[in-house]
Design a protein around this motif. Structure first.
Motif, PDB file in Angstrom:
ATOM      1  N   LYS A   3     -48.680  -2.704  29.316  1.00  0.00           N
ATOM      2  CA  LYS A   3     -49.423  -3.805  30.299  1.00  0.00           C
ATOM      3  C   LYS A   3     -48.364  -5.131  30.656  1.00  0.00           C
ATOM      4  O   LYS A   3     -48.234  -5.291  31.974  1.00  0.00           O
ATOM      5  CB  LYS A   3     -50.791  -4.008  30.021  1.00  0.00           C
ATOM      6  CG  LYS A   3     -51.789  -4.580  31.131  1.00  0.00           C
ATOM      7  CD  LYS A   3     -53.201  -4.529  30.652  1.00  0.00           C
ATOM      8  CE  LYS A   3     -53.996  -5.224  31.625  1.00  0.00           C
ATOM      9  NZ  LYS A   3     -55.157  -5.360  31.426  1.00  0.00           N
ATOM     10  N   THR A  54     -45.044  -4.211  32.663  1.00  0.00           N
ATOM     11  CA  THR A  54     -45.706  -3.847  33.919  1.00  0.00           C
ATOM     12  C   THR A  54     -45.696  -5.154  34.753  1.00  0.00           C
ATOM     13  O   THR A  54     -45.112  -5.457  35.978  1.00  0.00           O
ATOM     14  CB  THR A  54     -46.743  -2.938  34.097  1.00  0.00           C
ATOM     15  OG1 THR A  54     -46.511  -1.683  33.491  1.00  0.00           O
ATOM     16  CG2 THR A  54     -47.004  -2.490  35.552  1.00  0.00           C
ATOM     17  N   SER A  55     -46.500  -6.041  34.134  1.00  0.00           N
ATOM     18  CA  SER A  55     -46.830  -7.269  34.832  1.00  0.00           C
ATOM     19  C   SER A  55     -45.292  -8.107  34.907  1.00  0.00           C
ATOM     20  O   SER A  55     -45.274  -8.915  35.937  1.00  0.00           O
ATOM     21  CB  SER A  55     -47.582  -8.180  34.187  1.00  0.00           C
ATOM     22  OG  SER A  55     -47.983  -9.558  34.523  1.00  0.00           O
ATOM     23  N   ASN A  56     -44.479  -8.220  33.947  1.00  0.00           N
ATOM     24  CA  ASN A  56     -43.179  -8.882  33.910  1.00  0.00           C
ATOM     25  C   ASN A  56     -42.475  -8.167  35.092  1.00  0.00           C
ATOM     26  O   ASN A  56     -41.743  -8.881  35.872  1.00  0.00           O
ATOM     27  CB  ASN A  56     -42.456  -8.972  32.811  1.00  0.00           C
ATOM     28  CG  ASN A  56     -43.166  -9.684  31.648  1.00  0.00           C
ATOM     29  OD1 ASN A  56     -44.121 -10.441  32.013  1.00  0.00           O
ATOM     30  ND2 ASN A  56     -42.900  -9.327  30.302  1.00  0.00           N
ATOM     31  N   PRO A  71     -40.384  -4.132  43.333  1.00  0.00           N
ATOM     32  CA  PRO A  71     -41.529  -3.784  44.015  1.00  0.00           C
ATOM     33  C   PRO A  71     -42.152  -2.721  43.488  1.00  0.00           C
ATOM     34  O   PRO A  71     -41.845  -1.821  42.604  1.00  0.00           O
ATOM     35  CB  PRO A  71     -41.057  -3.060  45.515  1.00  0.00           C
ATOM     36  CG  PRO A  71     -39.466  -2.967  45.091  1.00  0.00           C
ATOM     37  CD  PRO A  71     -39.112  -3.717  44.046  1.00  0.00           C
ATOM     38  N   ALA A  72     -43.566  -2.449  43.736  1.00  0.00           N
ATOM     39  CA  ALA A  72     -44.501  -1.551  42.861  1.00  0.00           C
ATOM     40  C   ALA A  72     -43.687  -0.031  42.841  1.00  0.00           C
ATOM     41  O   ALA A  72     -43.861   0.684  41.997  1.00  0.00           O
ATOM     42  CB  ALA A  72     -45.876  -1.609  43.437  1.00  0.00           C
ATOM     43  N   ARG A 120     -43.258  -6.701  37.962  1.00  0.00           N
ATOM     44  CA  ARG A 120     -43.709  -7.259  39.232  1.00  0.00           C
ATOM     45  C   ARG A 120     -43.243  -8.343  39.956  1.00  0.00           C
ATOM     46  O   ARG A 120     -43.268  -8.462  41.104  1.00  0.00           O
ATOM     47  CB  ARG A 120     -45.536  -7.167  39.144  1.00  0.00           C
ATOM     48  CG  ARG A 120     -46.290  -5.798  38.957  1.00  0.00           C
ATOM     49  CD  ARG A 120     -47.656  -6.169  38.918  1.00  0.00           C
ATOM     50  NE  ARG A 120     -48.598  -4.749  38.909  1.00  0.00           N
ATOM     51  CZ  ARG A 120     -48.914  -4.351  40.169  1.00  0.00           C
ATOM     52  NH1 ARG A 120     -48.660  -4.774  41.282  1.00  0.00           N
ATOM     53  NH2 ARG A 120     -49.606  -3.142  39.940  1.00  0.00           N
ATOM     54  N   ILE A 156     -41.467   0.347  40.497  1.00  0.00           N
ATOM     55  CA  ILE A 156     -42.303   0.612  38.766  1.00  0.00           C
ATOM     56  C   ILE A 156     -42.621   1.900  38.679  1.00  0.00           C
ATOM     57  O   ILE A 156     -42.701   2.532  37.687  1.00  0.00           O
ATOM     58  CB  ILE A 156     -43.113  -0.632  38.864  1.00  0.00           C
ATOM     59  CG1 ILE A 156     -42.439  -2.050  38.808  1.00  0.00           C
ATOM     60  CG2 ILE A 156     -43.724  -0.419  37.434  1.00  0.00           C
ATOM     61  CD1 ILE A 156     -43.240  -3.210  38.957  1.00  0.00           C
ATOM     62  N   GLN A 177     -31.727  -7.222  41.058  1.00  0.00           N
ATOM     63  CA  GLN A 177     -32.760  -6.537  40.162  1.00  0.00           C
ATOM     64  C   GLN A 177     -32.085  -5.966  38.926  1.00  0.00           C
ATOM     65  O   GLN A 177     -32.801  -6.293  38.194  1.00  0.00           O
ATOM     66  CB  GLN A 177     -33.219  -5.404  41.023  1.00  0.00           C
ATOM     67  CG  GLN A 177     -34.109  -5.838  42.431  1.00  0.00           C
ATOM     68  CD  GLN A 177     -34.326  -4.387  43.061  1.00  0.00           C
ATOM     69  OE1 GLN A 177     -33.639  -3.488  43.186  1.00  0.00           O
ATOM     70  NE2 GLN A 177     -35.437  -4.795  43.779  1.00  0.00           N
TER      71      GLN A 177
END
Length: 151
Positions: free
Chosen positions: A112, A115-117, A123-124, A119, A127, A50
């Motif tokens: 935005k 955050t999309s990258n 895991p949420a 994901r 984030i 990660q």
């Protein structure tokens, strides 16, 4: 001694040297980055896989965010603080307001996309932990700055 015990010590050592008067802005930015890496590593508990994917994405995001905030917003703040706001026309004020809103929207879209990258690799829950870690880090940094000023 494991890394989780070593990181707070590193954080303390680096933070004490952070405020040396003779350092340039670039050096201070690098020190903040070092502190941030140590803090986030502890808070997020990223696996090696990660972390390998996270840091390039985060660093790109952080650099772009810094550029937006410190380049564009600095110009706005200068205009707001130079006394010219008292003499500004309505047309100029509308243009100025539109520029501020555009920059704020750029920051929002950047966050935005970031955050999309994330994901795709985290895991949420991590984030969300990152968002909290960013706020906690900024709060601690500000507190250190305030404490330094009161000494």
């Amino acid at each position: 001694m494991n890394i989780k015990k070593l990181l707070p010590i590193l954080l303390l050592l680096v933070s004490t040297s952070f405020y040396a008067q003779s350092e340039s802005m670039k050096e201070k930015k690098e020190q903040i980055k070092t502190l941030k890496v140590a803090f986030f590593t502890t808070e997020l508990d990223l696996t090696n896989a990660q972390a390998e994917k996270f840091w390039p994405i985060y660093n790109t995001f952080d650099d772009k965010q810094f550029e937006l905030r410190h380049q564009k917003m600095r110009a706005f703040m200068k205009k707001m603080n130079d006394g010219s706001l008292d003499k500004i026309s309505e047309k100029e004020a509308n243009t100025f307001l539109a520029q501020i809103q555009d920059t704020e929207e750029e920051l929002f879209l950047l966050r935005k996309k970031f955050t999309s990258n994330l994901r795709a690799i985290l895991p949420a829950s991590k984030i969300i932990k990152l968002k909290k870690a960013e706020e906690d880090f900024n709060r601690k940094l500000l507190q250190q700055y305030r404490n330094k000023g009161s000494k």
